[in-house]
Motif scaffolding. Structure first.
Motif, PDB file in Angstrom:
ATOM      1  N   MET A 245       0.666  -1.073  -0.039  1.00 24.38           N
ATOM      2  CA  MET A 245       0.062  -0.135   0.308  1.00 24.38           C
ATOM      3  C   MET A 245       1.115   1.468   0.591  1.00 24.38           C
ATOM      4  O   MET A 245       2.037   1.415   0.467  1.00 24.38           O
ATOM      5  CB  MET A 245      -0.258  -0.158   1.085  1.00 24.38           C
ATOM      6  N   PRO A 246       0.425   2.104  -0.809  1.00 26.97           N
ATOM      7  CA  PRO A 246       1.594   3.541  -0.825  1.00 26.97           C
ATOM      8  C   PRO A 246       1.488   4.014   0.437  1.00 26.97           C
ATOM      9  O   PRO A 246       0.660   4.192   1.382  1.00 26.97           O
ATOM     10  CB  PRO A 246       0.358   4.090  -2.439  1.00 26.97           C
ATOM     11  N   ASN A 247       2.370   4.889   0.794  1.00 31.48           N
ATOM     12  CA  ASN A 247       2.697   5.987   1.903  1.00 31.48           C
ATOM     13  C   ASN A 247       1.084   6.954   2.132  1.00 31.48           C
ATOM     14  O   ASN A 247       2.314   8.374   1.452  1.00 31.48           O
ATOM     15  CB  ASN A 247       4.127   6.380   1.766  1.00 31.48           C
ATOM     16  N   ASN A 248       0.074   6.939   2.213  1.00 33.46           N
ATOM     17  CA  ASN A 248      -0.915   7.973   2.091  1.00 33.46           C
ATOM     18  C   ASN A 248      -1.026   8.826   3.454  1.00 33.46           C
ATOM     19  O   ASN A 248      -1.543   8.801   3.117  1.00 33.46           O
ATOM     20  CB  ASN A 248      -1.672   7.274   1.473  1.00 33.46           C
ATOM     21  N   HIS A 249      -0.195   8.379   4.572  1.00 36.30           N
ATOM     22  CA  HIS A 249      -1.026   8.841   5.494  1.00 36.30           C
ATOM     23  C   HIS A 249       0.056  10.201   5.568  1.00 36.30           C
ATOM     24  O   HIS A 249      -0.319  11.032   6.536  1.00 36.30           O
ATOM     25  CB  HIS A 249      -0.301   8.535   6.939  1.00 36.30           C
ATOM     26  N   HIS A 250       0.846  10.878   4.443  1.00 41.07           N
ATOM     27  CA  HIS A 250       1.428  12.280   4.642  1.00 41.07           C
ATOM     28  C   HIS A 250       0.591  12.885   3.676  1.00 41.07           C
ATOM     29  O   HIS A 250       0.438  13.193   2.314  1.00 41.07           O
ATOM     30  CB  HIS A 250       2.504  12.250   3.679  1.00 41.07           C
ATOM     31  N   PRO A 251      -0.314  14.159   4.381  1.00 37.06           N
ATOM     32  CA  PRO A 251      -1.719  14.475   3.845  1.00 37.06           C
ATOM     33  C   PRO A 251      -0.637  15.747   2.412  1.00 37.06           C
ATOM     34  O   PRO A 251       0.640  16.120   2.897  1.00 37.06           O
ATOM     35  CB  PRO A 251      -2.028  15.431   3.800  1.00 37.06           C
ATOM     36  N   THR A 252      -1.619  15.763   0.973  1.00 34.86           N
ATOM     37  CA  THR A 252      -1.123  16.811   0.565  1.00 34.86           C
ATOM     38  C   THR A 252      -2.115  18.295   0.676  1.00 34.86           C
ATOM     39  O   THR A 252      -1.344  19.494   0.424  1.00 34.86           O
ATOM     40  CB  THR A 252      -1.620  16.792  -0.747  1.00 34.86           C
ATOM     41  N   ASP A 253      -3.089  17.881   1.598  1.00 35.32           N
ATOM     42  CA  ASP A 253      -3.480  18.820   2.180  1.00 35.32           C
ATOM     43  C   ASP A 253      -3.416  19.440   3.113  1.00 35.32           C
ATOM     44  O   ASP A 253      -3.762  19.138   4.531  1.00 35.32           O
ATOM     45  CB  ASP A 253      -4.980  19.153   2.346  1.00 35.32           C
ATOM     46  N   PRO A 254      -3.178  20.969   3.841  1.00 26.62           N
ATOM     47  CA  PRO A 254      -2.556  21.140   4.656  1.00 26.62           C
ATOM     48  C   PRO A 254      -4.168  21.361   6.001  1.00 26.62           C
ATOM     49  O   PRO A 254      -3.523  21.515   6.950  1.00 26.62           O
ATOM     50  CB  PRO A 254      -2.080  22.445   4.143  1.00 26.62           C
ATOM     51  N   GLU A 255      -5.481  21.827   5.508  1.00 22.19           N
ATOM     52  CA  GLU A 255      -5.981  21.738   5.928  1.00 22.19           C
ATOM     53  C   GLU A 255      -6.304  20.008   6.747  1.00 22.19           C
ATOM     54  O   GLU A 255      -6.825  20.690   8.238  1.00 22.19           O
ATOM     55  CB  GLU A 255      -7.155  22.489   5.178  1.00 22.19           C
TER      56      GLU A 255
ATOM     57  N   GLU B 290     -16.017   1.102   3.903  1.00 16.37           N
ATOM     58  CA  GLU B 290     -15.629   0.515   2.224  1.00 16.37           C
ATOM     59  C   GLU B 290     -14.502   1.162   1.191  1.00 16.37           C
ATOM     60  O   GLU B 290     -13.730   0.031   0.110  1.00 16.37           O
ATOM     61  CB  GLU B 290     -17.134   1.070   1.471  1.00 16.37           C
ATOM     62  N   TRP B 291     -14.178   2.534   1.351  1.00 13.66           N
ATOM     63  CA  TRP B 291     -12.502   3.299   0.618  1.00 13.66           C
ATOM     64  C   TRP B 291     -11.369   2.501   1.348  1.00 13.66           C
ATOM     65  O   TRP B 291     -10.459   2.322   0.911  1.00 13.66           O
ATOM     66  CB  TRP B 291     -12.792   4.677   1.384  1.00 13.66           C
ATOM     67  N   LEU B 292     -11.848   2.204   2.744  1.00 11.15           N
ATOM     68  CA  LEU B 292     -10.702   1.910   3.370  1.00 11.15           C
ATOM     69  C   LEU B 292     -10.338   0.292   3.282  1.00 11.15           C
ATOM     70  O   LEU B 292      -8.923   0.003   3.558  1.00 11.15           O
ATOM     71  CB  LEU B 292     -10.423   1.624   4.772  1.00 11.15           C
ATOM     72  N   ARG B 293     -11.567  -0.316   3.170  1.00 16.03           N
ATOM     73  CA  ARG B 293     -11.024  -1.662   2.468  1.00 16.03           C
ATOM     74  C   ARG B 293     -10.741  -2.473   1.244  1.00 16.03           C
ATOM     75  O   ARG B 293     -10.127  -3.726   1.521  1.00 16.03           O
ATOM     76  CB  ARG B 293     -12.740  -2.542   3.447  1.00 16.03           C
ATOM     77  N   ALA B 294     -10.757  -1.186   0.920  1.00 17.46           N
ATOM     78  CA  ALA B 294     -10.931  -1.600  -0.940  1.00 17.46           C
ATOM     79  C   ALA B 294      -9.208  -1.638  -1.170  1.00 17.46           C
ATOM     80  O   ALA B 294      -8.713  -1.564  -1.841  1.00 17.46           O
ATOM     81  CB  ALA B 294     -11.270  -0.117  -1.634  1.00 17.46           C
ATOM     82  N   ARG B 295      -9.420  -0.683   0.442  1.00 14.31           N
ATOM     83  CA  ARG B 295      -7.195  -0.563   0.294  1.00 14.31           C
ATOM     84  C   ARG B 295      -6.567  -1.742   1.017  1.00 14.31           C
ATOM     85  O   ARG B 295      -5.784  -1.878   1.328  1.00 14.31           O
ATOM     86  CB  ARG B 295      -6.627   1.222   0.411  1.00 14.31           C
TER      87      ARG B 295
END
Length: 125
Positions: free
Chosen positions: A1-11, A85-90
């Motif tokens: 799984m890609p390293n998605n925990h670094h947000p691109t959205d500052p908010e 569902e989105w999380l389970r799909a990952r």
């Protein structure tokens, strides 16, 4: 799984930091039991941004998301379902507990999480 925990959205990052600072009592209790590998040696992070969502507790190693649902979730069933569902799909497993579960039965909540951690360890072997 890609390293998605670094947000691109500052908010999203600001919101996650605020949620960490303003944790509810159930979140504080659960975090005290999960932090620093205290439960089955698993590393958890809290208020982690993943995609467009902020996860209450997340163990990347075990692919486990633990959510604590308070009053704010009472009218959010459809949203929570789409999110799960989105999380389970990952490839992530999602477990939900209520604030009341954590406050009244913390040991039972921890045992449920521990069992999920052990089952994920067996799958990885």
């Amino acid at each position: 799984m890609p390293n998605n925990h670094h947000p691109t959205d500052p908010e999203s990052l600001r919101r996650a930091r605020r949620l960490r600072r303003e944790a509810t009592r159930p979140e504080q209790l659960l975090w005290a039991a999960l932090r620093n590998g205290r439960l089955a040696g698993a590393k958890f992070r809290r208020q982690v941004v993943l995609g467009e969502y902020i996860l209450d507790f997340y163990s990347a190693e075990h692919g486990l998301v633990v959510e604590i649902d308070g009053e704010s979730h009472e009218d959010r069933g459809a949203y929570d379902s789409r999110r799960d569902e989105w999380l389970r799909a990952r490839g992530l497993r999602v477990v939900r507990y209520t604030n009341d579960d954590v406050l009244a039965e913390l040991d039972g909540v921890l045992e449920g999480i521990r069992r999920l951690l052990i089952s994920s360890s067996h799958r990885a072997e």
